[in-house]
Design a protein around this motif. Structure first.
Motif, PDB file in Angstrom:
ATOM      1  N   VAL A  36       0.830  -1.209   0.000  1.00 61.63           N
ATOM      2  CA  VAL A  36       0.000   0.000   0.000  1.00 61.63           C
ATOM      3  C   VAL A  36       0.864   1.258   0.000  1.00 61.63           C
ATOM      4  O   VAL A  36       0.641   2.196  -0.781  1.00 61.63           O
ATOM      5  CB  VAL A  36      -0.943  -0.002   1.226  1.00 61.63           C
ATOM      6  CG1 VAL A  36      -1.648   1.345   1.358  1.00 61.63           C
ATOM      7  CG2 VAL A  36      -1.968  -1.110   1.104  1.00 61.63           C
ATOM      8  N   LEU A  37       1.875   1.295   0.859  1.00 57.17           N
ATOM      9  CA  LEU A  37       2.720   2.478   0.969  1.00 57.17           C
ATOM     10  C   LEU A  37       3.542   2.706  -0.294  1.00 57.17           C
ATOM     11  O   LEU A  37       3.725   3.858  -0.732  1.00 57.17           O
ATOM     12  CB  LEU A  37       3.637   2.345   2.183  1.00 57.17           C
ATOM     13  CG  LEU A  37       2.948   2.371   3.552  1.00 57.17           C
ATOM     14  CD1 LEU A  37       3.962   2.151   4.669  1.00 57.17           C
ATOM     15  CD2 LEU A  37       2.209   3.689   3.768  1.00 57.17           C
ATOM     16  N   VAL A  38       4.054   1.634  -0.907  1.00 59.36           N
ATOM     17  CA  VAL A  38       4.855   1.776  -2.127  1.00 59.36           C
ATOM     18  C   VAL A  38       3.985   2.295  -3.271  1.00 59.36           C
ATOM     19  O   VAL A  38       4.389   3.169  -4.042  1.00 59.36           O
ATOM     20  CB  VAL A  38       5.526   0.444  -2.498  1.00 59.36           C
ATOM     21  CG1 VAL A  38       6.153   0.530  -3.896  1.00 59.36           C
ATOM     22  CG2 VAL A  38       6.593   0.082  -1.474  1.00 59.36           C
ATOM     23  N   TYR A  39       2.783   1.746  -3.402  1.00 58.88           N
ATOM     24  CA  TYR A  39       1.861   2.251  -4.430  1.00 58.88           C
ATOM     25  C   TYR A  39       1.553   3.724  -4.199  1.00 58.88           C
ATOM     26  O   TYR A  39       1.515   4.528  -5.141  1.00 58.88           O
ATOM     27  CB  TYR A  39       0.559   1.441  -4.427  1.00 58.88           C
ATOM     28  CG  TYR A  39       0.637   0.107  -5.151  1.00 58.88           C
ATOM     29  CD1 TYR A  39       1.662  -0.169  -6.026  1.00 58.88           C
ATOM     30  CD2 TYR A  39      -0.335  -0.862  -4.948  1.00 58.88           C
ATOM     31  CE1 TYR A  39       1.734  -1.386  -6.688  1.00 58.88           C
ATOM     32  CE2 TYR A  39      -0.279  -2.094  -5.602  1.00 58.88           C
ATOM     33  CZ  TYR A  39       0.760  -2.343  -6.470  1.00 58.88           C
ATOM     34  OH  TYR A  39       0.829  -3.548  -7.120  1.00 58.88           O
ATOM     35  N   TYR A  40       1.307   4.078  -2.953  1.00 57.36           N
ATOM     36  CA  TYR A  40       0.978   5.472  -2.611  1.00 57.36           C
ATOM     37  C   TYR A  40       2.161   6.380  -2.945  1.00 57.36           C
ATOM     38  O   TYR A  40       1.983   7.483  -3.481  1.00 57.36           O
ATOM     39  CB  TYR A  40       0.638   5.571  -1.135  1.00 57.36           C
ATOM     40  CG  TYR A  40       0.011   6.876  -0.714  1.00 57.36           C
ATOM     41  CD1 TYR A  40      -1.365   7.071  -0.804  1.00 57.36           C
ATOM     42  CD2 TYR A  40       0.785   7.931  -0.217  1.00 57.36           C
ATOM     43  CE1 TYR A  40      -1.949   8.270  -0.415  1.00 57.36           C
ATOM     44  CE2 TYR A  40       0.208   9.123   0.167  1.00 57.36           C
ATOM     45  CZ  TYR A  40      -1.157   9.290   0.066  1.00 57.36           C
ATOM     46  OH  TYR A  40      -1.730  10.484   0.435  1.00 57.36           O
ATOM     47  N   LEU A  41       3.379   5.924  -2.638  1.00 57.09           N
ATOM     48  CA  LEU A  41       4.574   6.710  -2.924  1.00 57.09           C
ATOM     49  C   LEU A  41       4.732   6.971  -4.415  1.00 57.09           C
ATOM     50  O   LEU A  41       5.106   8.074  -4.836  1.00 57.09           O
ATOM     51  CB  LEU A  41       5.806   5.973  -2.390  1.00 57.09           C
ATOM     52  CG  LEU A  41       7.174   6.585  -2.706  1.00 57.09           C
ATOM     53  CD1 LEU A  41       7.347   7.924  -1.991  1.00 57.09           C
ATOM     54  CD2 LEU A  41       8.296   5.627  -2.329  1.00 57.09           C
ATOM     55  N   ASN A  42       4.420   5.968  -5.227  1.00 60.12           N
ATOM     56  CA  ASN A  42       4.594   6.072  -6.681  1.00 60.12           C
ATOM     57  C   ASN A  42       3.396   6.686  -7.384  1.00 60.12           C
ATOM     58  O   ASN A  42       3.377   6.767  -8.616  1.00 60.12           O
ATOM     59  CB  ASN A  42       4.875   4.682  -7.269  1.00 60.12           C
ATOM     60  CG  ASN A  42       6.184   4.109  -6.774  1.00 60.12           C
ATOM     61  OD1 ASN A  42       7.142   4.845  -6.520  1.00 60.12           O
ATOM     62  ND2 ASN A  42       6.239   2.790  -6.627  1.00 60.12           N
ATOM     63  N   GLY A  43       2.391   7.126  -6.618  1.00 55.27           N
ATOM     64  CA  GLY A  43       1.217   7.746  -7.217  1.00 55.27           C
ATOM     65  C   GLY A  43       0.299   6.771  -7.925  1.00 55.27           C
ATOM     66  O   GLY A  43      -0.489   7.165  -8.796  1.00 55.27           O
ATOM     67  N   ASP A  44       0.386   5.494  -7.579  1.00 55.34           N
ATOM     68  CA  ASP A  44      -0.443   4.460  -8.193  1.00 55.34           C
ATOM     69  C   ASP A  44      -1.734   4.319  -7.380  1.00 55.34           C
ATOM     70  O   ASP A  44      -1.710   3.973  -6.200  1.00 55.34           O
ATOM     71  CB  ASP A  44       0.320   3.126  -8.210  1.00 55.34           C
ATOM     72  CG  ASP A  44      -0.367   2.071  -9.057  1.00 55.34           C
ATOM     73  OD1 ASP A  44      -1.605   2.158  -9.218  1.00 55.34           O
ATOM     74  OD2 ASP A  44       0.321   1.156  -9.547  1.00 55.34           O
TER      75      ASP A  44
END
Length: 457
Positions: free
Chosen positions: A78-86
């Motif tokens: 969740v955090l990685v997707y959020y970081l990448n704007g996904d």
């Protein structure tokens, strides 16, 4: 994007930073991780005793909680997707909005940068109100002053807008005066770079104070970011605000007892707000009177001149000359202000070009601008800017934009000229210069007016 793990802050997080933070052991019951976007929305997780995490997000000012606890792998995804704007971060677990009784009322009472619905309706209605005289009988309209309709269309809506701004802040201040108080602690005090883009224009960087604080209310810990009821948008207030709220400082937090997430550090209306609104009202009054005088008297004054060719040349040339002269004095004032600006070393963090489209007379044209973003330190705070020259937008063809950007490759060191009164205002090249060509053109226009009017005889 910023990553906060406990009391630690990472202003430029990468995927590995998130993975390492979640995998780090041990994690106490009060451990939490928070990933915040430039706009203030964020996603955060709190560790539980069973190795799972409670997950919540704030999206466009509205809070959502995960329907159930998540494991470490889901949290990292969740955090990685959020970081990448996904946007797929929302699909990794089910998020539920606040559906408790009175949640909509709570949201409507929260202090927001957006104008309340009643203010928007009032301003929109004012545009139609000024058209009411058109519905009056012809005999009634004959008694209205000349130019009343034109002046009202341009002045009344802005007057109503200024009134709505004052009324809204007064209502919020009155409501906040009854809020509860709690002891809090500043957990973040830094300069945040906010990227803003208007339609048909290049992206600009605004430096604003980013203050974050924690407090306990209703047997729970809450985090607040709003400083005051009035908008603290940075500018000359940035350094003063950061000095007033250093990290670790003890503060008093004022919060809505029915909704502790609605909180501020200063609940009184800043003195600048009423002064600014009064200044706006005064300007509108002057514009209204001036517009009425122009429509009712000035046009009749210049009418005889406009009836013949030489008179039209005199009026047009004089008008253009006055505008050019005002622009010249503006550039000269800016040059004097920027001449003594100090210089610090900075670093280019982004270098490239950007394109945007602008419509004019039914035709859409593409423009290109160099994108050179650089960071620099003033009083220990990091600022960012994309301004190359303060008096030049540097927009044109793609080749020109690429040529300018090539002078400042990513990672290179640069000299940054900055305004000591407002460190967020900076430039890489000559901060400002006097545009003498404007004075020459103004003199030429006045010369044409004198010759056409035969005033020399």
């Amino acid at each position: 994007m910023e990553l906060k793990v406990g009391d630690g802050l990472n202003a430029d997080p990468q995927t590995d930073d998130i993975v390492q933070a979640v995998d780090a052991k041990p994690q106490g019951a009060n451990w939490h991780i928070r990933l915040q976007s430039d706009g203030g929305d964020h996603i955060e997780a709190f560790a539980g005793e069973d190795g799972l995490y409670r997950l919540a997000s704030v999206d466009r000012g509205r809070r959502f909680d995960a329907a159930g606890p998540v494991d470490a792998e889901t949290l990292k995804t969740v955090l990685v997707y959020y970081l990448n704007g996904d946007s797929d971060w929302r699909r990794q677990c089910r998020f539920v909005g606040d559906k408790s009784k009175g949640s909509r009322a709570k949201a409507s009472r929260r202090i927001s940068s957006e104008p309340p619905a009643w203010a928007v309706i009032l301003v929109v209605a004012s545009f139609f109100t000024v058209l009411l005289p058109l519905a009056l009988p012809e005999s009634w309209r004959a008694h209205l002053p000349d130019g009343f309709g034109i002046v009202a269309i341009f002045v009344v809506p802005f007057f109503v807008m200024a009134f709505a701004m004052v009324a809204n802040k007064m209502l919020v201040a009155r409501r906040a005066s009854r809020w509860s108080q709690a002891a809090g602690r500043i957990t973040k005090s830094a300069v945040a770079a906010s990227h803003r883009q208007k339609a048909g224009a290049a992206t600009e960087v605004a430096n604003v104070p980013a203050i974050e604080y924690e407090f306990t209310a209703k047997d729970g810990k809450f985090t607040g970011t709003r400083i005051s009821i009035g908008e603290d948008t940075g500018g000359a207030n940035t350094e003063a605000t950061l000095a007033r709220y250093p990290v670790g400082a003890a503060v008093t937090v004022y919060y809505d007892p029915a909704d502790p997430e609605s909180c501020v550090l200063e609940r009184e209306i800043p003195k600048e707000v009423p002064k600014g609104c009064l200044a706006i009202l005064a300007i509108l009054a002057v514009l209204g009177f001036g517009g009425y005088w122009l429509v009712g008297h000035f046009m009749s004054f210049i009418g005889p001149y406009m009836d013949e060719g030489r008179g039209r040349v005199v009026v047009i040339a004089t008008g253009i000359g006055i505008v050019l002269l005002m622009l010249f004095f503006g550039s000269r004032f800016a040059a004097k202000e920027g001449k003594g600006w100090p210089v610090v070393r900075g670093k280019v963090v982004e270098s490239g070009t950007a394109s945007y489209r602008r419509a004019f007379k039914g035709r859409t044209s593409a423009y290109y601008a160099p994108v050179v973003e650089y960071s620099y330190l003033v009083n220990g705070h990091e600022y960012r800017s994309r301004q190359i020259k303060l008096d030049d937008k540097d927009e044109g063809t793609r080749a020109e934009a690429e040529r300018i950007a090539a002078r400042y490759p990513k990672g290179s060191d640069v000299d940054v000229h900055y305004d000591p009164e407002y460190p967020g205002s900076a430039a890489l090249e000559n901060p400002a210069r006097t545009v003498w060509i404007l004075l020459a053109l103004a003199v030429g226009c006045f010369g044409v007016a004198i010759y056409a009017g035969e005033f020399y005889r």
